[in-house]
Design a protein around this motif. Structure first.
Motif, PDB file in Angstrom:
ATOM      1  N   SER A  73       0.816  -1.220   0.000  1.00 35.38           N
ATOM      2  CA  SER A  73       0.000   0.000   0.000  1.00 35.38           C
ATOM      3  C   SER A  73       0.849   1.269   0.000  1.00 35.38           C
ATOM      4  CB  SER A  73      -0.957   0.005   1.179  1.00 35.38           C
ATOM      5  OG  SER A  73      -0.244   0.288   2.347  1.00 35.38           O
ATOM      6  N   GLY A  74       2.106   1.152   0.311  1.00 39.65           N
ATOM      7  CA  GLY A  74       3.007   2.307   0.297  1.00 39.65           C
ATOM      8  C   GLY A  74       4.354   1.777   0.718  1.00 39.65           C
TER       9      GLY A  74
ATOM     10  N   LEU B 223       3.203  -1.470  -6.200  1.00 39.18           N
ATOM     11  CA  LEU B 223       3.351  -0.453  -5.159  1.00 39.18           C
ATOM     12  C   LEU B 223       2.213   0.555  -5.239  1.00 39.18           C
ATOM     13  CD1 LEU B 223       5.164   0.690  -2.892  1.00 39.18           C
ATOM     14  CD2 LEU B 223       6.284   2.072  -4.625  1.00 39.18           C
ATOM     15  N   GLY B 224       1.758   0.997  -4.078  1.00 39.51           N
ATOM     16  CA  GLY B 224       0.733   2.037  -4.038  1.00 39.51           C
ATOM     17  C   GLY B 224      -0.660   1.490  -4.248  1.00 39.51           C
TER      18      GLY B 224
ATOM     19  N   ASN C 131      -3.888  -0.974  -2.637  1.00 43.27           N
ATOM     20  CA  ASN C 131      -4.408  -1.477  -1.366  1.00 43.27           C
ATOM     21  C   ASN C 131      -5.314  -2.677  -1.591  1.00 43.27           C
ATOM     22  OD1 ASN C 131      -3.694   1.363  -0.909  1.00 43.27           O
ATOM     23  ND2 ASN C 131      -4.551   1.022   1.105  1.00 43.27           N
TER      24      ASN C 131
ATOM     25  N   ASN D 228      -6.656  -0.522  -7.036  1.00 45.71           N
ATOM     26  CA  ASN D 228      -6.264  -0.226  -8.416  1.00 45.71           C
ATOM     27  C   ASN D 228      -6.835  -1.213  -9.420  1.00 45.71           C
ATOM     28  OD1 ASN D 228      -4.818   2.023  -7.747  1.00 45.71           O
ATOM     29  ND2 ASN D 228      -2.826   1.001  -7.743  1.00 45.71           N
ATOM     30  N   HIS D 229      -6.944  -2.466  -9.044  1.00 44.81           N
ATOM     31  CA  HIS D 229      -7.368  -3.462 -10.027  1.00 44.81           C
ATOM     32  C   HIS D 229      -8.876  -3.636 -10.076  1.00 44.81           C
ATOM     33  CE1 HIS D 229      -3.352  -4.223 -11.256  1.00 44.81           C
ATOM     34  NE2 HIS D 229      -2.980  -4.441 -10.015  1.00 44.81           N
ATOM     35  N   GLY D 230      -9.566  -3.036  -9.139  1.00 45.22           N
ATOM     36  CA  GLY D 230     -11.025  -2.978  -9.191  1.00 45.22           C
ATOM     37  C   GLY D 230     -11.678  -4.300  -9.540  1.00 45.22           C
TER      38      GLY D 230
ATOM     39  N   GLN E 205      -0.989   0.277   8.654  1.00 45.70           N
ATOM     40  CA  GLN E 205      -2.438   0.077   8.586  1.00 45.70           C
ATOM     41  C   GLN E 205      -2.831  -1.357   8.257  1.00 45.70           C
ATOM     42  OE1 GLN E 205      -4.094   3.277   6.219  1.00 45.70           O
ATOM     43  NE2 GLN E 205      -3.061   4.808   7.441  1.00 45.70           N
TER      44      GLN E 205
END
Lengths: 404, 428
Positions: free
Chosen positions: B33-34, B278-279, B281, B299-301, B320
């Motif tokens: 997630s980061g 990366l980036g 969730n 991102n991949h929905g 988190q």
């Protein structure tokens, strides 16, 4: 303010000051005038909320690449905070050069009818030397070539044929395909036609506004965004046709920036706007459909554009390229190329723009690749200008490798 | 998207398990997630410095029996004494094999120096970092050299630490004109930014001259960790030219060695063919029977990720992986069962330096580190790293060890399950 979750709308207070964002900022590494994303974003926001006079014009150095957001462990929308602050507080007036760079569609409309003359002029060194002092566009920069005739005018000739395919999708082509590189649009149509899918255009399409936003033309960007979102709704909701795209930056702007920065609500259609590579990947992985390829041995380096990294969709483009027989794809270490849309064209940014991209150019030159693939048009210009390699869109490479 | 194993979390745990699985031929993806807590890395991995009751540990391997009495739910205790010893010994071989050199061993803690000048026990220390065993520090006089205005490294504190172990110190500062450019932003005068200047080839001659002058009469140079970013040859080159050792001391974050270790592991993973996202969730998953079938991300929905096995290594509160609200501590992706104290008043101790109960909260697992949902283990979901419950990383000094060993442990569980397990080769 959501009291239950203790977060404000632009969650700046979630920042724990870890400075990881600054570590990954491509600008603060090379431009000491830029205070970095933490300082410009959540730190500065705290002060600006007290008094807008704390706004610092150095925020203009942010290239809105969003790499800070990708790196942030606390999911702070650092890039959005910085861009919103520029929109709200910046008093700097755009100069003529900014008007020209920002209005990609207007300039395209002017230039395409005279493309051979315009292209010859803008690649002629004495002309570029004349342009530099007047427009502050660096004379060392190769300027984008315009196409002789737009993509939309070409499309009219094939529109009837496209309607005959059993499945239809809409295509948001963007300024680049329309005015600079219609071939990419044609390549995409070739690939989709080979999968028995026809392409329609939106009735009206305006520039997504990315260059307008970065050059401070917010009202115009809002106007464009409203038209685009209405057109997308017509396609997605009225006609039930998803919208596909070929530019990672346009896609990112339409999906995220329209709502985050311009306040244009796109929640009902956002998920139906996607890169063509993602659309094709899903189709191939969820059905028996296959692309039929020639043997095409190639060593390809894939460069992840910043907004592609933010979208997180590199995987789809790379996996599609890997389908070509005997192709070897290397995903380069993710590094901003430095052009950042119109940023790199500006005379005052030329050196910084090159410095940001240097680690990328080094990877490209030393890897022994045949060509570079990327989903962003401005990255392509930058890579072709600062390296010896050709840079192509994945769909153009795929179209060329299709069986005849 | 189909993988053999998908790993949620791209910090130390996720990368170690991902590399181990890729080495054995698995196809893996990491969703991160980061950036991770490795960016706060001290340059040393701790295995076990104290028992829960505060008793200092000299030999971690010999302390497991006592640990099992005091903390029966500790991840080390769950994997068992012999597995703990085996993995702790092999962790060093694993790092050596992938090109990361460390000093230290799991049957005797050595010591490191913190940026605040504390002397602390530890397990494995990265090469070039200050490392010593009590009574075995072969130097008499050290020069502590810092950059003018660099506040993340305090020579006075460091000097006190060295005096304690019988080393005489001198303190010196220097400046390079080019550093003045970074000084324009005092708040960003940090280790990573400094390294962009100090690492430049054109500055090496000047640096040798300065370090040599400032360390006259000293056998050893103590320097903040702000040099040699992603260039392992730079520091040995300097040491060679100076003719005396340079020991690095970690600085306040961001940690240069941490950032470069993160990038090194990530590159190693991707070069083996792993996909690092990366980036992104992980948001939720489909669970059928006792199996995770599909995983969804922001991102991949609508394109799910499916895998034979899933590792949850999303970290603790900082990353988190765990979230706390007014009444509960929960795990947001699968909503796994968690261990925490129900009365919120018991979460904290008002004395910051005392033991904080919330640090022991985490996801419940069975002996094989399967995640548990509604009291039932999920067969293809493994949990590893800081998100686990039952240990206090700060008080026990075992955070990195738990991450590292649980990563190797769950990778091993998956390899055994998929019948591709082979032990890690022992490197001498």
């Amino acid at each position: 303010m959501n009291l239950l979750l203790n977060t404000s709308e632009n969650n700046f207070e979630q920042c724990i000051k870890c400075t990881i964002c600054t570590v990954y900022c491509p600008v603060s590494k090379v431009n000491p005038d830029y205070p970095g994303p933490k300082h410009s974003g959540p730190d500065g926001e705290r002060l600006r909320l007290k008094d807008p006079d704390f706004y610092d014009e150095s925020l203009k150095y942010c290239i809105n690449c969003k790499r800070c957001e990708v790196a942030c462990p606390s999911n702070v929308k650092i890039g959005d905070i910085i861009q919103m602050a520029r929109i709200k507080y910046s008093k700097k007036k755009p100069i003529l050069r900014d008007v020209i760079l920002a209005h990609t569609d207007f300039m395209g409309t002017l230039a395409t009818p005279f493309a051979p003359i315009v292209n010859a002029m803008t690649s002629f060194k004495p002309v570029k030397s004349l342009i530099e002092p007047i427009l502050k566009i660096d004379k060392r920069r190769s300027l984008p070539k315009y196409s002789f005739g737009t993509f939309r005018s070409w499309y009219k000739k094939v529109a009837d044929k496209q309607k005959k395919y059993p499945t239809q999708v809409s295509y948001f082509h963007g300024c680049y395909v329309n005015y600079n590189n219609p071939q990419l649009g044609k390549d995409m149509i070739k690939v989709l036609n080979s999968l028995n899918i026809g392409i329609q255009l939106l009735e009206k399409e305006r520039c997504c506004g990315i260059a307008l936003i970065s050059n401070g033309f917010i009202d115009k960007a809002k106007k464009n965004a409203k038209i685009d979102e209405a057109e997308i709704r017509k396609s997605v909701i009225d006609k039930k046709l998803p919208v596909i795209t070929t530019s990672s930056s346009c896609t990112f702007t339409v999906r995220d920036e329209h709502s985050h920065l311009l306040g244009v609500d796109n929640s009902s259609v956002k998920d139906q706007v996607e890169l063509a590579t993602r659309y094709i990947y899903r189709l191939l992985s969820s059905s028996d459909t296959k692309l039929k390829f020639k043997n095409k041995p190639l060593k390809i380096a894939y460069h992840t554009p910043c907004h592609m990294a933010k979208l997180g969709w590199t995987y789809y483009s790379v996996e599609l390229l890997k389908l070509i027989p005997n192709v070897e794809v290397t995903v380069l270490e993710s590094n901003c190329c430095g052009i950042a849309g119109t940023f790199g064209f500006k005379k005052e940014n030329h050196e910084v723009s090159k410095k940001i991209g240097d680690p990328l150019f080094k990877q490209i030159e030393t890897g022994g690749f045949d060509l570079v693939a990327t989903d962003c048009e401005t990255c392509k210009w930058q890579i072709e200008m600062f390296t010896t390699k050709t840079c192509e869109h994945p769909l153009s490479i795929i179209a060329n490798a299709l069986e005849d | 998207m189909k993988f053999d194993t998908v790993i949620i979390g791209g910090g130390l745990t996720g990368l170690i398990s991902g590399i181990r699985l890729m080495q054995k031929g698995q196809k893996c993806a990491i969703i991160s997630s980061g950036q991770s807590a490795l960016h706060f890395f001290s340059g040393s991995f701790d295995l076990l410095n104290n028992l829960p009751d505060g008793t200092p540990v000299n030999n971690p391997e010999a302390s497991l029996l006592e640990l099992s009495k005091q903390a029966p739910n500790h991840p080390y205790v769950k994997m068992g004494e012999s597995k703990f010893t085996e993995l702790a010994q092999k962790a060093k071989s694993f790092l050596t094999e992938i090109g990361i050199k460390t000093q230290g061993c799991s049957h005797k803690n050595h010591y490191r120096i913190t940026p605040m000048g504390m002397i602390k026990p530890t397990w494995l220390t990265m090469s070039n970092f200050a490392f010593f065993e009590v009574g075995k520090f072969p130097w008499k006089k050290a020069a502590i050299i810092n950059i003018e205005g660099f506040l993340d490294f305090n020579p006075d504190f460091i000097s006190e630490a060295f005096e304690k172990i019988g080393v005489e110190t001198s303190i010196a500062y220097f400046n390079l004109p080019e550093l003045n450019l970074i000084r324009k932003n005092p708040s960003e005068f940090r280790s990573t930014n400094l390294s962009f200047v100090l690492d430049k080839e054109v500055n090496q001659d000047l640096l040798v001259k300065i370090l040599s002058e400032k360390s006259q009469g000293c056998e050893l140079i103590i320097f903040p960790d702000c040099i040699g970013f992603r260039n392992a040859d730079l520091l040995p080159g300097l040491i060679n030219r100076l003719g005396k050792p340079i020991y690095l001391i970690p600085t306040f974050p961001p940690s240069l060695v941490g950032v470069s270790t993160q990038l090194y592991l990530k590159d190693y993973f991707t070069k083996l063919g792993g996909v690092f996202m990366l980036g992104d969730n992980a948001t939720h998953a489909d669970i059928e029977g006792n199996q995770v079938t599909n995983l969804y991300t922001l991102n991949h929905g609508n394109i799910p990720i499916s895998a034979k096995n899933v590792i949850l290594s999303s970290g603790s509160f900082f990353s988190q992986g765990l979230l706390a609200d007014i009444k509960q501590v929960y795990e947001p992706v699968f909503d796994l069962d968690t261990d925490y104290l129900t009365d919120r008043a018991d979460w904290y101790n008002s004395n910051l330096f005392e033991k904080q109960n919330y640090q022991q909260f985490g996801v419940k697992t069975d002996k094989n580190f399967h995640g548990i949902k509604n009291d039932t283990p999920i067969d293809n979901l493994y949990v590893a790293g800081a998100i686990l419950s039952g240990f206090n990383p700060l008080k026990e000094g075992c955070g990195a060890g738990v991450s590292f060993l649980s990563a190797l442990y769950v990778a091993e569980q998956i390899l055994i399950k998929e019948k591709t397990y082979e032990p890690i080769a022992q490197y001498k």
